[in-house]
Design an enzyme around this catalytic site. Structure first.
Site, PDB file in Angstrom:
ATOM      1  CD  GLU A 190      -3.155  -0.956   2.141  1.00 56.07           C
ATOM      2  OE1 GLU A 190      -3.010  -0.173   3.101  1.00 56.07           O
ATOM      3  OE2 GLU A 190      -4.182  -1.629   1.973  1.00 56.07           O
ATOM      4  CD  GLU A 235      -4.338  -5.595   3.194  1.00 56.92           C
ATOM      5  OE1 GLU A 235      -5.169  -4.796   3.677  1.00 56.92           O
ATOM      6  OE2 GLU A 235      -3.110  -5.490   3.354  1.00 56.92           O
TER       7      GLU A 235
END
Ligand SMILES: *[C@@H]1O[C@H](CO)[C@@H](O)[C@H](O)[C@H]1NC(C)=O
Ligand SMILES: *[C@@H]1O[C@H](CO)[C@@H](O)[C@H](O)[C@H]1NC(C)=O
Length: 426
Positions: free
Chosen positions: A210, A318
């Protein structure tokens, strides 16, 4: 000056090029058949990288409100206490029993977040080290169960996103110094070489979780270059022209998948690259305001963006059955939730009671909704991408996020392919 002036010399130059070509285009032997077998996995969140919402007790027990991430845990907790608490956590939160249960749940991957500080602390960084023996255990346990590990660098020096789960909450600073980037590359080089011969158990390395591409163009530009560097480091781990078998996983940096078209696919002469995208439905006021049927439609509607991108293997690395941000500390230690209006700037949608916490407080209607969220997403990610990795296997007190509690509570099937709602996405 030399040039190819005779036909014989030109021919030998062409042969030299042809001789190079097979090493570039030859298929790699990946440790998992990405693209032909569906990835089904869970993240081992909150183990080797602390997250306040996954293990709130570790943070509450400090009695110190300045402790909001692993960095401040090392900074403000007495070193002997921090070392002992963390070692106890690493020893107990995830054990071989978890790998056995994950295998028995019909899953084939675990994604293992770990921070740069397991390898490298410098400049007075207060992190407690000692994670690497547990990484070694995890590799053995995965091997014993035939599970594949996505080794995931979740935190880089300076923080690539300013999230507490990068180790250090605040403003992203990873991209602001070449030294931060060099340190990150050095770790990736080291682990890529170290595990190059174990691609049957670590078939894929996610070189940075991320990076906050939304934060600045500069962070996004640094990330693009970093992915190119990662390609060299992971795919050519020996530092020469011999290709390894380890797959590189890049993250979409919060850009639409279409942004990455033509970036690293086979049209660029590369191979062995996957892209990771994360799909959550609670990190904005608009998302938490959705009703249950809107959440389900929203899950199914990911099909469009996922199916349109075909340049790299695509894995939803995720996602969760949870549809609110009610979980304690999900938005940070000491921070409230959008859903019940306790986060500043968020209009209240409703009470969090019955939507987070122990399964015993969940209604059967809520458990049915969680099951629908599981099926709508797995159906969508299996049809339109190469698979999924759930966030997360285990939590202390927030069962709506826990794969383990979902299995026990019946909203996650013991075989992930079992469907009660096979037509939920049409
Ligand atoms: C690259 O290095 C590896 C490991 O030392 C070696 O096995 C391989 O033969 C080398 N390849 C080339 C093309 O030199
Ligand atoms: C959910 O919201 C949509 C859009 O406002 C509405 O059409 C629908 O009736 C709502 N569904 C339920 C079950 O409340």
């Amino acid at each position: 000056m030399r040039s190819c002036s005779t036909p014989a010399m030109m021919r030998s130059a062409q042969l030299a090029l042809l001789a190079l070509a097979p090493s570039v285009v030859s298929a790699i032997t990946t440790g998992f058949p990405y693209g032909s077998t569906t990835v089904r996995g869970v993240n081992l969140g909150g183990w080797l990288v602390l997250e306040p919402w996954i293990t709130p007790s570790i943070f509450d027990n400090t009695g110190d409100s300045r402790v909001v991430d692993e960095y401040t845990y090392g900074q403000f907790v007495a070193r002997a206490t921090a070392t002992s608490v963390l070692n106890n956590h690493w020893n107990t939160f995830i054990t071989e029993q978890d790998f056995i249960a994950i295998k028995n749940a019909g899953l084939n991957h675990v994604r293992l977040p770990i921070g740069y500080w397991a390898w490298d602390v410098s400049g007075g960084e207060p992190y407690v080290q000692g994670q690497l023996p547990f990484l070694a255990k995890a590799i053995t346990w995965a091997q014993n169960q035939g599970l594949k590990i996505v080794l995931d660098l979740h935190g880089a020096p300076g923080s690539q996103n300013g999230f507490d789960n990068s180790g250090q909450k605040g403003t992203p600073r990873w991209q602001t110094s070449q030294s931060n980037i060099d340190r990150t590359n050095a770790i990736i080089k080291k682990i890529a070489l170290q595990y190059a011969s174990q691609s049957s158990v670590i078939p894929i390395i996610a070189t940075l979780n991320e990076p906050a591409g939304f934060f600045s163009q500069q962070l996004l530009d640094v990330t693009r270059q970093y992915w190119y560097d990662s390609y060299g480091n992971v795919r050519f781990p020996f530092g020469n022209s011999t290709q390894g078998n380890t797959v590189l996983m890049i993250h979409d940096a919060f850009q639409p998948l279409s942004y990455w078209n033509g970036f690293m696919g086979t049209s660029t002469g590369r191979q062995g690259v996957a892209i990771d995208t994360h799909i959550y439905q609670m990190f904005s006021n608009a998302l938490v305001a959705m009703n249950n049927s809107q959440h389900i439609s929203n899950a199914c509607n990911n099909a469009g963006e996922l199916s349109a991108f075909n340049d790299l293997w695509k894995i939803v690395g995720e996602w969760t059955t949870a549809a609110t941000d009610c979980a304690k500390y999900l938005n940070g230690r000491g921070t409230g939730a959008r859903y019940d209006g306790t986060l500043s700037g968020s209009p209240r949608v409703g009470s969090c009671t019955g939507l987070t916490g122990s399964t015993s407080t969940f209604s059967s209607a809520y458990k049915t909704f969680l099951r629908q969220m599981f099926e709508a997403q797995t159906i969508t990610f299996e049809r339109n991408a190469n698979g999924w990795i759930y966030w997360t296997w285990k939590t202390e007190i927030t069962d709506e996020w826990s794969y383990q509690k979902g299995l026990a509570g019946g909203w996650i099937p013991s075989n992930p392919g079992t469907r009660q709602f096979p037509t939920i996405c049409g």
